[in-house]
Design a protein around this motif. Structure first.
Motif, PDB file in Angstrom:
ATOM      1  N   TYR A 311      38.900 -18.885 -15.288  1.00 19.04           N
ATOM      2  CA  TYR A 311      38.369 -18.426 -14.000  1.00 19.04           C
ATOM      3  C   TYR A 311      39.172 -18.987 -12.818  1.00 19.04           C
ATOM      4  O   TYR A 311      38.766 -18.852 -11.671  1.00 19.04           O
ATOM      5  CB  TYR A 311      36.902 -18.837 -13.848  1.00 19.04           C
ATOM      6  CG  TYR A 311      35.930 -17.968 -14.620  1.00 19.04           C
ATOM      7  CD1 TYR A 311      35.473 -16.762 -14.077  1.00 19.04           C
ATOM      8  CD2 TYR A 311      35.472 -18.343 -15.870  1.00 19.04           C
ATOM      9  CE1 TYR A 311      34.571 -15.970 -14.769  1.00 19.04           C
ATOM     10  CE2 TYR A 311      34.565 -17.552 -16.574  1.00 19.04           C
ATOM     11  CZ  TYR A 311      34.117 -16.370 -16.009  1.00 19.04           C
ATOM     12  OH  TYR A 311      33.221 -15.582 -16.693  1.00 19.04           O
ATOM     13  N   GLY A 312      40.262 -19.681 -13.099  1.00 23.62           N
ATOM     14  CA  GLY A 312      41.089 -20.254 -12.036  1.00 23.62           C
ATOM     15  C   GLY A 312      40.395 -21.392 -11.297  1.00 23.62           C
ATOM     16  O   GLY A 312      40.710 -21.671 -10.137  1.00 23.62           O
ATOM     17  N   ALA A 313      39.450 -22.057 -11.979  1.00 26.21           N
ATOM     18  CA  ALA A 313      38.709 -23.162 -11.334  1.00 26.21           C
ATOM     19  C   ALA A 313      39.254 -24.514 -11.796  1.00 26.21           C
ATOM     20  O   ALA A 313      39.819 -24.633 -12.880  1.00 26.21           O
ATOM     21  CB  ALA A 313      37.238 -23.065 -11.682  1.00 26.21           C
ATOM     22  N   LYS A 314      39.076 -25.520 -10.925  1.00 25.73           N
ATOM     23  CA  LYS A 314      39.481 -26.878 -11.284  1.00 25.73           C
ATOM     24  C   LYS A 314      38.270 -27.574 -11.924  1.00 25.73           C
ATOM     25  O   LYS A 314      37.138 -27.327 -11.507  1.00 25.73           O
ATOM     26  CB  LYS A 314      39.889 -27.593  -9.988  1.00 25.73           C
ATOM     27  CG  LYS A 314      40.609 -28.888 -10.198  1.00 25.73           C
ATOM     28  CD  LYS A 314      41.087 -29.418  -8.860  1.00 25.73           C
ATOM     29  CE  LYS A 314      41.234 -30.918  -8.973  1.00 25.73           C
ATOM     30  NZ  LYS A 314      41.404 -31.573  -7.700  1.00 25.73           N
ATOM     31  N   ILE A 315      38.531 -28.413 -12.917  1.00 20.59           N
ATOM     32  CA  ILE A 315      37.398 -29.071 -13.596  1.00 20.59           C
ATOM     33  C   ILE A 315      37.631 -30.575 -13.723  1.00 20.59           C
ATOM     34  O   ILE A 315      38.767 -31.013 -13.929  1.00 20.59           O
ATOM     35  CB  ILE A 315      37.141 -28.433 -14.985  1.00 20.59           C
ATOM     36  CG1 ILE A 315      35.876 -29.007 -15.635  1.00 20.59           C
ATOM     37  CG2 ILE A 315      38.332 -28.581 -15.910  1.00 20.59           C
ATOM     38  CD1 ILE A 315      35.372 -28.188 -16.820  1.00 20.59           C
ATOM     39  N   LEU A 316      36.567 -31.349 -13.530  1.00 19.84           N
ATOM     40  CA  LEU A 316      36.645 -32.810 -13.690  1.00 19.84           C
ATOM     41  C   LEU A 316      35.470 -33.273 -14.537  1.00 19.84           C
ATOM     42  O   LEU A 316      34.349 -32.781 -14.369  1.00 19.84           O
ATOM     43  CB  LEU A 316      36.529 -33.511 -12.339  1.00 19.84           C
ATOM     44  CG  LEU A 316      37.639 -33.337 -11.327  1.00 19.84           C
ATOM     45  CD1 LEU A 316      37.219 -32.333 -10.272  1.00 19.84           C
ATOM     46  CD2 LEU A 316      37.910 -34.660 -10.680  1.00 19.84           C
ATOM     47  N   PHE A 317      35.748 -34.226 -15.424  1.00 18.58           N
ATOM     48  CA  PHE A 317      34.673 -34.817 -16.240  1.00 18.58           C
ATOM     49  C   PHE A 317      34.515 -36.267 -15.792  1.00 18.58           C
ATOM     50  O   PHE A 317      35.485 -36.932 -15.489  1.00 18.58           O
ATOM     51  CB  PHE A 317      35.048 -34.778 -17.729  1.00 18.58           C
ATOM     52  CG  PHE A 317      35.236 -33.383 -18.271  1.00 18.58           C
ATOM     53  CD1 PHE A 317      34.197 -32.708 -18.871  1.00 18.58           C
ATOM     54  CD2 PHE A 317      36.473 -32.740 -18.170  1.00 18.58           C
ATOM     55  CE1 PHE A 317      34.370 -31.414 -19.371  1.00 18.58           C
ATOM     56  CE2 PHE A 317      36.650 -31.463 -18.659  1.00 18.58           C
ATOM     57  CZ  PHE A 317      35.596 -30.784 -19.261  1.00 18.58           C
TER      58      PHE A 317
END
Ligand code: AMP
Ligand code: MG
Length: 318
Positions: A311-317
């Motif tokens: 989805y072209g999103a940035k992700i952080l855990f």
């Protein structure tokens, strides 16, 4: 000549004083807080129409809350949940918009995001302090949930259930949508920037008057710390869009030393077991961010990162 020099010096000094005064006095804008979606919701805007803009945005957020609140008899969601199998329920534009994104994320996540999980979520009774259901109850509720139980038709904006006991839970998406519509309302007014904070769900647009470069700096809530506490070196910088977090610490109860949180793995019917306590998505739409944050929490690091990338999103855990 001397007079001209003194004149210029005076103008420069006044200018410096004004700039210094502005620096010392942050633009507080106009801000209002309401309690909706089981959380404190704050809308802040800067500019000439700030007050009217914030009031109109809160009006719209309240409307989305009314439409999506399963506990309110008149909500569209309550109507769906009370309907018999085969009954056609018209959902209207707002719910249709939420469902179209929810269904997309549900499909792409292989069912990790699943709005028909409602009968299982209800058993865990997070709204009433929490209860660990027995295995049989979970197995029975699981039969009412899952792919195919809720059929959404985007063209006619209708929903049909295939099981009398099926139900919809928009807890993982409605706040996100409210963030998007609030920003849409705010941007219709003469405001140069605005920020909407719906508890773990931040949306902003325009320029931040309290930063030199106009950028918004969003601190990420420290897991299990008092609300508003964030890590100084974990700040997300955006010039607009949404930062959405799904975390175990946002809603949970403790029983016999175990923590049971509200993000349910639709494959098991139990809280998703992961090595992290929160997932943050940075993207343009807060509705998409909300669905993705929940989905990616369930999926785990590898599959979650893959889905966010799709989805072209940035992700952080965290
Ligand atoms: P969020 O805080 O956005 O992660 O959403 C969590 C809320 O969404 C829960 O309180 C439930 O109401 C609902 N929910 C829980 N698990 C799921 C799931 N796997 N898919 C969709 N919604 C869920
Ligand atoms: Mg969510």
């Amino acid at each position: 000549m001397n007079r001209v020099k003194w004149g210029i010096l005076t103008v420069l000094l006044v200018l410096a004083a004004v700039l210094f005064f502005n620096y010392l006095n942050e633009d507080e804008g106009y801000s209002r807080e309401v309690f909706l979606f089981d959380t404190a919701c704050t809308v802040t805007a800067y500019g000439n129409d700030a007050e009217q803009a914030v009031d109109a945005a809160i009006e719209r957020i309240s409307e989305i809350h009314r439409l999506t609140d399963a506990f309110s008899e008149n909500s569209v969601i309550a109507k769906i949940n009370c309907a018999k199998a085969g009954e056609i329920v018209e959902v209207g534009d707002d719910i249709a918009e939420i469902l179209s994104v929810a269904v997309s994320v549900s499909e792409k996540s292989g069912g990790a995001f699943e709005i028909s999980i409602a009968p299982v979520v209800k058993l865990w009774n997070f709204d009433g302090g929490g209860k660990v259901p027995d295995e049989l109850e979970i197995a029975q509720a699981m039969k009412r949930a899952g792919n195919g139980k809720i059929i959404f038709d985007g063209e006619s904006k209708t929903v049909v259930k295939t099981d009398d006991g099926a139900a919809v839970d928009l807890g993982g998406a409605a706040k996100g949508y409210a963030g998007d519509v609030a920003i849409a309302v705010l941007s219709e007014f003469d405001v140069r920037g605005a920020i909407v904070d719906l508890g773990g769900n931040i949306s902003c647009f325009g320029s931040n008057p309290n930063s030199e470069d106009g950028v918004w700096r969003i601190g990420l809530q420290k897991p299990f710390a008092p609300t508003g506490e964030y890590d100084e070196d974990n700040i997300i910088e955006i010039s607009g869009g949404a930062v959405v977090t799904s975390g175990t610490y946002q809603r949970y109860f403790e029983k016999d030393g175990e923590i049971y949180h509200h993000i349910i793995d639709p494959e098991t019917g139990y809280p998703a077991v992961q090595e992290y306590s929160g997932v943050t998505i940075v993207t343009d739409s807060s509705l998409l961010g909300d669905c993705l944050a929940t989905a990616c929490f369930v999926l785990g690091k590898d599959e979650g990162t893959h889905l966010a990338e799709e989805y072209g999103a940035k992700i952080l855990f965290e």
